[in-house]
Design a protein around this motif. Structure first.
Motif, PDB file in Angstrom:
ATOM      1  N   GLU A  54       1.378  -0.989  -0.084  1.00 34.60           N
ATOM      2  CA  GLU A  54      -0.334   0.375   0.010  1.00 34.60           C
ATOM      3  C   GLU A  54       0.517   1.368  -0.033  1.00 34.60           C
ATOM      4  O   GLU A  54       0.373   1.952  -0.684  1.00 34.60           O
ATOM      5  N   SER A  55       2.156   1.249   1.003  1.00 36.44           N
ATOM      6  CA  SER A  55       2.760   2.011   0.375  1.00 36.44           C
ATOM      7  C   SER A  55       3.446   2.408  -0.596  1.00 36.44           C
ATOM      8  O   SER A  55       3.724   3.714  -0.528  1.00 36.44           O
ATOM      9  N   ARG A  56       4.006   1.446  -0.768  1.00 37.57           N
ATOM     10  CA  ARG A  56       4.620   1.790  -2.733  1.00 37.57           C
ATOM     11  C   ARG A  56       3.270   2.405  -3.759  1.00 37.57           C
ATOM     12  O   ARG A  56       3.882   3.397  -4.860  1.00 37.57           O
ATOM     13  N   GLU A  88       7.697   8.781  -1.595  1.00 34.07           N
ATOM     14  CA  GLU A  88       6.949   8.622  -3.259  1.00 34.07           C
ATOM     15  C   GLU A  88       7.686   6.803  -3.376  1.00 34.07           C
ATOM     16  O   GLU A  88       7.725   5.958  -4.380  1.00 34.07           O
ATOM     17  N   ARG A  89       8.738   6.870  -2.596  1.00 39.69           N
ATOM     18  CA  ARG A  89       9.957   5.126  -3.079  1.00 39.69           C
ATOM     19  C   ARG A  89       8.523   3.857  -1.902  1.00 39.69           C
ATOM     20  O   ARG A  89       9.028   2.592  -2.551  1.00 39.69           O
ATOM     21  N   GLY A  90       7.871   4.142  -1.211  1.00 38.80           N
ATOM     22  CA  GLY A  90       6.916   3.563  -0.395  1.00 38.80           C
ATOM     23  C   GLY A  90       8.026   3.380   0.789  1.00 38.80           C
ATOM     24  O   GLY A  90       7.619   2.671   1.471  1.00 38.80           O
ATOM     25  N   ILE A  91       8.991   3.753   0.602  1.00 41.73           N
ATOM     26  CA  ILE A  91       9.428   3.610   2.413  1.00 41.73           C
ATOM     27  C   ILE A  91       9.375   4.638   3.337  1.00 41.73           C
ATOM     28  O   ILE A  91       8.967   3.858   4.038  1.00 41.73           O
ATOM     29  N   GLN A  92       8.316   5.345   3.839  1.00 43.65           N
ATOM     30  CA  GLN A  92       8.155   6.110   3.999  1.00 43.65           C
ATOM     31  C   GLN A  92       7.050   6.405   4.512  1.00 43.65           C
ATOM     32  O   GLN A  92       5.982   7.221   3.367  1.00 43.65           O
ATOM     33  N   GLU A 109      -8.778  11.125  -3.297  1.00 42.75           N
ATOM     34  CA  GLU A 109      -8.104  10.724  -4.206  1.00 42.75           C
ATOM     35  C   GLU A 109      -7.117  11.071  -4.510  1.00 42.75           C
ATOM     36  O   GLU A 109      -6.508   9.801  -5.063  1.00 42.75           O
ATOM     37  N   LEU A 110      -5.908  11.507  -3.107  1.00 44.15           N
ATOM     38  CA  LEU A 110      -4.874  10.748  -2.626  1.00 44.15           C
ATOM     39  C   LEU A 110      -4.960   9.204  -2.026  1.00 44.15           C
ATOM     40  O   LEU A 110      -3.937   8.470  -2.440  1.00 44.15           O
ATOM     41  N   ALA A 149       3.626   5.761  -5.317  1.00 41.77           N
ATOM     42  CA  ALA A 149       3.046   6.222  -6.552  1.00 41.77           C
ATOM     43  C   ALA A 149       2.456   7.417  -7.247  1.00 41.77           C
ATOM     44  O   ALA A 149       2.668   8.004  -8.607  1.00 41.77           O
ATOM     45  N   ARG A 150       1.312   7.307  -6.424  1.00 45.28           N
ATOM     46  CA  ARG A 150       0.138   8.118  -6.890  1.00 45.28           C
ATOM     47  C   ARG A 150       0.561   9.374  -6.548  1.00 45.28           C
ATOM     48  O   ARG A 150       0.492   9.994  -7.033  1.00 45.28           O
ATOM     49  N   VAL A 151       1.272   9.959  -5.687  1.00 47.42           N
ATOM     50  CA  VAL A 151       2.163  11.361  -5.095  1.00 47.42           C
ATOM     51  C   VAL A 151       2.888  11.104  -6.010  1.00 47.42           C
ATOM     52  O   VAL A 151       2.868  12.212  -6.395  1.00 47.42           O
ATOM     53  N   ALA A 152       3.411  10.644  -6.302  1.00 44.46           N
ATOM     54  CA  ALA A 152       4.718  11.038  -7.491  1.00 44.46           C
ATOM     55  C   ALA A 152       4.086  11.716  -8.988  1.00 44.46           C
ATOM     56  O   ALA A 152       4.149  12.845  -9.434  1.00 44.46           O
ATOM     57  N   GLY A 153       2.623  10.164  -9.538  1.00 43.05           N
ATOM     58  CA  GLY A 153       1.924  10.540 -10.402  1.00 43.05           C
ATOM     59  C   GLY A 153       1.387  12.236 -10.723  1.00 43.05           C
ATOM     60  O   GLY A 153       1.905  13.220 -11.161  1.00 43.05           O
TER      61      GLY A 153
END
Length: 412
Positions: A5-7, A42-46, A67-68, A11-15
């Motif tokens: 889910e984090s990843r 954005e990398r799903g680490i945090q 939406e986010l 990816a959604r944030v980055a897009g």
């Protein structure tokens, strides 16, 4: 969030960021975080588990929270939860709009009759009592006649009284800045703090200037202008350190320096800079140790106890819930104001909520409410915590939590 889910969230944030044509550095600056923190998101680490952080990201990206993150609770209105907060300082906001006593500009500043400075001093002391107690409706009505009176007296009172009157005016505006910050009226807090600085300069009370800058830094924090907040606090603190480099600092000066270290800790915590936040808290602790006890110079309530209350708040900001609870539960705050005591219990409630300990979180929030109802009913972080607890509890939410949510207008 699970790792998957984090990843997906990252990816959604980055897009969305790329759709807006923003770099990581630009978006991070807009929401008051660091580029490295955003990169980790954005990398799903945090992971982003806190509703207030999700709200920051959504606002920065110009999208709804849903939406986010589709599983986020519905927003109350299009401008987010902060938009409908009750505001008891509307009259005070009008009070600082425009020149405070325009008729004095026309009539000049020749000395008039005697001024009852002691009566004004008592009124300013009462203003701070109301501020510390979060009694904002009474504060606003009290300031209505008081501010123009002090503004006029500082300009037209006997020359011998004017320095003290300007100092009292500065402390009145400092109280107003503090109240505006707590009511999320940061732009008004900026104006009030700036007027406090100017009045302090007129008074010749040097340390009041720096105490007013402390209020200004808090206004910038609430505005999410962390670069301005850091600049204001750092330049003030460096000037004080240079001044007292070769002479012993009086306790009043140490109170101001310690308070500036604490606001810098908050700034760095909001920016996600754990190392610098912890360093500033250690600096504040060292100053408090040198002082040897709790004081209330310039209504800063600086001292060993208040430093640890701030340490609890900083730990919560950094999601170090265990550390916040360990420090906060052993503090004796009986010598501090109701506002400081209530703030500790509110932050403990936030810490327990981060650990999903609903019962302990509710108990802490109810204790805070018993000390200062306005703090819990009006504070953004308290209301967000109550919403989070309701979401975590679902249908099993305790009746007292539901009642608290109703009192604070904090239903999801």
């Amino acid at each position: 969030m699970t790792p998957e889910e984090s990843r997906a969230f990252g990816a959604r944030v980055a897009g969305l960021r790329e759709d807006r044509g923003l770099t990581q550095k630009q978006l991070a600056a807009e929401i008051g975080r660091t580029a490295s923190w955003l990169s980790q998101v954005e990398r799903g680490i945090q992971p982003v588990n806190r509703m207030d952080v999700l709200r920051l990201l959504a606002d920065g990206l110009g999208v709804s929270q849903q939406e986010l993150r589709p599983d986020a609770p519905a927003e109350v209105d299009s401008s987010g939860s902060e938009a409908h907060l009750p505001n008891d300082l509307d009259h005070a906001r009008l009070l600082i709009s425009g020149h405070p006593v325009p008729e004095v500009v026309l009539s000049g500043t020749q000395a008039s009759g005697p001024t009852n400075v002691e009566e004004i001093q008592a009124s300013v002391d009462y203003v701070w009592e109301l501020t510390h107690a979060n009694r904002f409706t009474e504060l606003s009505s009290t300031l209505g006649p008081l501010v123009p009176r002090i503004e006029r007296a500082a300009r037209t009172g006997p020359l011998a009284d004017r320095p003290r009157l300007w100092a009292l005016l500065s402390r009145t505006y400092q109280a107003l800045a503090s109240a505006f910050v707590r009511q999320n009226e940061a732009d008004a807090a900026w104006v009030a703090a700036d007027r406090a600085i100017r009045a302090a300069e007129e008074s010749g009370s040097t340390l009041d200037v720096f105490a007013s800058i402390f209020r200004l830094a808090h206004a910038f924090v609430r505005l999410k202008h962390l670069d301005q907040a850091e600049h204001a606090a750092t330049t003030a603190l460096n000037a004080l350190k240079r001044h007292y480099d070769e002479r012993p600092a009086e306790p009043e000066a140490m109170s101001v320096m310690g308070a500036l270290h604490m606001v810098l800790a908050l700034i760095h915590a909001r920016a996600g800079d754990r190392r610098r936040a912890k360093e500033e808290m250690e600096n504040a602790r060292r100053v408090a140790t040198r002082m040897g006890g709790d004081r209330n110079d310039f209504n800063l309530e600086f001292g060993p106890t208040n430093v640890e209350i701030q340490a609890v708040s900083i730990s919560v900001e950094l999601s170090d819930a265990g550390e916040a609870i360990e420090v906060g539960t052993r503090l004796d705050t009986t010598s501090l104001s109701l506002e400081r005591r209530a703030r500790l219990h509110m932050d403990l409630g936030r810490a327990y909520a981060q650990r999903r300990q609903v019962g302990e979180a509710l108990s802490s929030l109810l204790e805070a409410e018993s000390l200062s109802p306005d703090l819990i009913h009006n504070h953004i972080q308290a209301r967000d915590t109550i919403r989070d607890l309701l979401l975590v509890s679902g249908r099993a939410a305790p009746p007292e939590l539901k009642k608290l949510a109703d009192r604070a207008d904090a239903r999801p």
